[in-house]
Design an enzyme around this catalytic site. Structure first.
Site, short mmCIF file in Angstrom:
data_model
loop_
_atom_site.label_atom_id
_atom_site.label_comp_id
_atom_site.label_asym_id
_atom_site.label_seq_id
_atom_site.Cartn_x
_atom_site.Cartn_y
_atom_site.Cartn_z
N ASP A 193 0.86 -1.19 0.00
CA ASP A 193 0.00 0.00 0.00
C ASP A 193 0.90 1.23 0.00
O ASP A 193 1.78 1.36 0.85
CB ASP A 193 -0.88 -0.05 1.26
CG ASP A 193 -1.67 1.23 1.49
OD1 ASP A 193 -1.88 1.97 0.51
OD2 ASP A 193 -2.05 1.47 2.65
N ASN A 222 -0.54 4.54 -0.34
CA ASN A 222 -1.24 5.78 0.01
C ASN A 222 -1.99 5.70 1.34
O ASN A 222 -2.85 6.52 1.63
CB ASN A 222 -2.20 6.19 -1.12
CG ASN A 222 -3.27 5.13 -1.37
OD1 ASN A 222 -3.24 4.06 -0.74
ND2 ASN A 222 -4.20 5.39 -2.27
N ASP A 257 -4.29 3.67 2.60
CA ASP A 257 -5.71 3.31 2.77
C ASP A 257 -5.87 1.84 3.16
O ASP A 257 -6.99 1.32 3.19
CB ASP A 257 -6.51 3.63 1.49
CG ASP A 257 -6.04 2.81 0.29
OD1 ASP A 257 -5.09 2.02 0.44
OD2 ASP A 257 -6.64 2.95 -0.80
N ASP A 309 -1.53 -1.16 -3.92
CA ASP A 309 -1.80 -0.41 -5.14
C ASP A 309 -0.61 -0.46 -6.08
O ASP A 309 0.44 -1.02 -5.75
CB ASP A 309 -2.19 1.04 -4.80
CG ASP A 309 -1.24 1.64 -3.78
OD1 ASP A 309 -0.02 1.48 -3.98
OD2 ASP A 309 -1.71 2.21 -2.77
N ASP A 359 -4.13 -9.79 -15.71
CA ASP A 359 -5.15 -10.81 -15.53
C ASP A 359 -6.40 -10.36 -16.29
O ASP A 359 -6.98 -9.32 -15.97
CB ASP A 359 -5.46 -10.93 -14.03
CG ASP A 359 -5.97 -12.29 -13.64
OD1 ASP A 359 -6.75 -12.87 -14.42
OD2 ASP A 359 -5.63 -12.76 -12.54
N ASP A 388 -8.48 -15.76 -17.07
CA ASP A 388 -9.29 -16.35 -16.00
C ASP A 388 -10.25 -17.41 -16.58
O ASP A 388 -10.86 -17.18 -17.63
CB ASP A 388 -10.11 -15.21 -15.38
CG ASP A 388 -10.79 -15.60 -14.09
OD1 ASP A 388 -10.10 -15.89 -13.11
OD2 ASP A 388 -12.04 -15.61 -14.06
N GLU A 411 -5.96 -20.04 -17.05
CA GLU A 411 -6.48 -20.83 -15.93
C GLU A 411 -7.55 -21.78 -16.49
O GLU A 411 -8.52 -21.34 -17.10
CB GLU A 411 -7.11 -19.93 -14.88
CG GLU A 411 -7.64 -20.73 -13.70
CD GLU A 411 -8.65 -19.97 -12.85
OE1 GLU A 411 -8.72 -20.25 -11.65
OE2 GLU A 411 -9.37 -19.10 -13.38
N HIS A 471 -3.99 -17.41 -5.34
CA HIS A 471 -4.95 -16.69 -4.49
C HIS A 471 -6.23 -17.47 -4.24
O HIS A 471 -7.11 -16.98 -3.54
CB HIS A 471 -5.27 -15.35 -5.15
CG HIS A 471 -5.92 -15.50 -6.49
ND1 HIS A 471 -5.26 -16.04 -7.58
CD2 HIS A 471 -7.17 -15.24 -6.92
CE1 HIS A 471 -6.09 -16.08 -8.61
NE2 HIS A 471 -7.25 -15.61 -8.24
N ASP A 472 -6.37 -18.64 -4.84
CA ASP A 472 -7.60 -19.42 -4.66
C ASP A 472 -7.43 -20.64 -3.77
O ASP A 472 -8.42 -21.26 -3.39
CB ASP A 472 -8.12 -19.90 -6.04
CG ASP A 472 -8.65 -18.76 -6.89
OD1 ASP A 472 -9.17 -17.78 -6.33
OD2 ASP A 472 -8.54 -18.85 -8.12
#
Ligand code: NOJ
Length: 540
Positions: free
Chosen positions: A23, A25, A27, A31, A100, A201, A262, A327-328
């Site tokens: 990150d 910034n 939040d 990013d 992606d 994807d 994928e 990530h899955d």
């Protein structure tokens, strides 16, 4: 040979889940500028490309896998100037960029869908899959992978639209040539910005049965109704291959670009189906993910057999790629009982196979999974199936850069909590320790990057009767390498004759060792310690 002709074959590719990497910034969400800040680290690690999970404008029902504008960056991640800068700076560092692309579906906020949903006779209607009710009910029994039926009723038109995932993710109608044309234009937009490739994807889902036939029943492996069907009519339709051939030709009008896809299959994986998407003649995807290793137990024989099947499925014409985590799925180290010594063996396996290795951010420091609590769940899968499925938040926690809060440089809470271990296990502490897992990855990647046999050489598994040990040779015109991996905690004896036979030389040198201690030799063998991996070459 063009020096860059096969970057996607020869180098290691690193997946970034942008929300969780860095990150910039304050939040609490990662990013693009954060990624720019970390390019030096990635260069130091020695990878050739990064694949960014989706960064496009999105209402984030599925964290970017629901795109509402393929051409603009979501404000959470930055803006189009930031991606231009990232592409430029990454290229200056010798790092390529893979975006992606979610092409099976868009967000329901995409202007195409908004237009499509306005009513029946207008051109965008057939960009999506609309069907009349059948006897007052849903058009068929297809299920959505994220729960419930795959059809959503629309009161305006009295028709249903198809969504293979959330209802906020309507499926595009790839039988309509205008969809293909429109999507190819979106791809060109990024290719012209010098993006080097795309990760596609669930690309085997894009075409559906024309007659919308029901899928046959299947004994499910989970409680998901989706797993109780054999998906022969809502995925893997033959027409997909024709589309992929055209997509590949389109991509190849630009120089040195690639497609990695994928392919959604059920456990324990289906290498033959996956390989088919690289095309009979290698003219579809450049690479396709075989997820068999995302589910395997850490057993030498199972790893060998699974790898052999993958090599056989591809033949010599198609190039393999290798992946342990993403990530899955639960991170590999956590699947292996959170034991670093096992992760070292798995890493050495990954980085010494023939084919392109993919790393998932944090894999190089042995980042682990831990379920989030119920009120911390962000993932729609977790929200729907908790407690039977905890969702995918555990594997998406913030990157562990340092003992203090270095993912977000402010006091805000990150969008997902850090793994409790982040203070002691992080990039900073591992950089300071030359024996760390991170240094192991870096050293092995460096060796691989400079070693023709490991990058492009043939592979041959050696048959032997030493339990729990994998032995294989990588061989190019000029070089020969032997890899020995002990998958058990017990010491194993490797006869010198096996080494001499493999290398064609009775003497050997150690190019890489997963452990720091000296190798113990007897008069006619060497001892592999528990969970030790060695890379040997001929010579004193
Ligand atoms: C596969 C992606 O990897 C996953 O994260 C996403 O939720 C689904 N496709 C739907 O796009």
């Amino acid at each position: 040979m063009n020096r860059f002709a096969s970057w996607w074959k020869e180098g290691v590719i690193y997946q970034i889940y942008p929300r969780s990497f860095q990150d910039s910034n304050g939040d609490g969400i990662g990013d693009l500028r954060g990624i720019i800040e970390r390019l030096d680290y990635l260069k130091w690690l020695g990878i050739v490309a990064i694949w960014l999970s989706p960064i496009f404008r999105s209402p984030m029902h599925d964290f970017g896998y629901d795109i509402s504008d393929y051409k603009s960056i979501d404000p959470i991640f930055g803006n189009n100037d930031d991606i231009d800068e990232l592409i430029k700076k990454a290229h200056q560092s010798g790092i390529r960029i893979i975006l992606d692309m979610v092409l099976n579906h868009t967000s329901n906020q995409h202007p195409w869908f908004i237009e499509s949903a306005k009513g029946i006779p207008q051109p965008k209607r057939s960009f999506y899959i609309w069907q009349d009710p059948v006897k007052g009910k849903k058009p068929n029994k297809w299920k959505a992978a994220f729960g419930g039926n795959a059809w959503e009723f629309d009161a305006v038109s009295g028709q249903y639209y198809l969504h293979s995932f959330l209802k906020e993710q309507p499926d595009l109608n790839w039988r309509n040539p205008d969809v293909e044309e429109a999507i190819f234009k979106e791809l060109s937009f990024w290719l012209e910005k010098q993006v080097d490739g795309f990760r596609l994807d669930v690309i085997n889902l894009i075409v559906k049965d024309e007659a919308f036939r029901n899928n046959p029943f299947a004994w499910g492996q989970t409680i998901r109704p989706y797993d109780m069907q054999q998906h022969i009519f809502d995925r893997d339709r033959p027409e997909t291959h024709e589309i992929l051939k055209r997509m590949r030709s389109h991509i190849d009008t630009y120089e040195n670009r690639m497609l990695v896809g994928e392919i959604m299959v059920e456990k324990p994986g289906n290498p033959r189906i996956v390989a088919s998407y690289q095309g009979e003649d290698g003219d579809e995807l450049n690479l396709a993910f075989n997820f068999s290793f995302n589910w395997l137990p850490m057993k030498a024989k199972t790893f060998e057999q699974t790898a052999q099947i993958w090599y056989e499925s591809l033949g010599l014409q198609r190039w393999p790629c290798w992946v342990l985590s993403n990530h899955d799925v639960t991170r590999a180290i956590t699947r292996f009982g959170n034991q670093e010594e096992k992760a070292r063996i798995a890493a050495m396996f990954l980085l010494t196979q023939k084919g392109t290795p993919f790393l998932y951010y944090g894999e190089e420091i042995g980042m682990k999974d831990k379920r989030v609590t119920r009120n911390q769940i962000q993932d729609p899968v977790g929200k729907r199936y908790w407690p039977f499925h905890p969702g995918r938040d555990g594997q998406r926690r913030p990157m562990q850069w340092g003992p203090s809060r270095q993912f977000c440089q402010s006091d805000v809470s990150p969008w997902l909590p850090y793994h409790p271990e982040h203070k002691k296990n992080n990039v900073e502490t591992q950089i300071a320790d030359v024996n760390s897992l991170l240094h192991m990855y870096r050293n092995l990647i460096a060796i691989r990057n400079h070693d023709e046999a490991l990058r492009i050489g043939r592979i041959k598994f050696l048959q032997h009767d030493i339990p729990d040990v994998l032995c294989y040779v990588r061989e190019s015109e000029a070089l020969i390498r032997l890899i020995l991996l002990n998958f058990s905690k017990k010491e194993r004896e490797i006869p010198s004759s096996l080494i001499a036979h493999a290398l064609g030389d009775p003497s050997f040198r150690v190019l890489f060792n997963t452990r720091q201690d000296q190798i113990q030799e007897t008069s006619d063998s060497i001892i592999l310690r528990g969970y030790q991996g060695l890379l040997l070459c001929e010579g004193e």
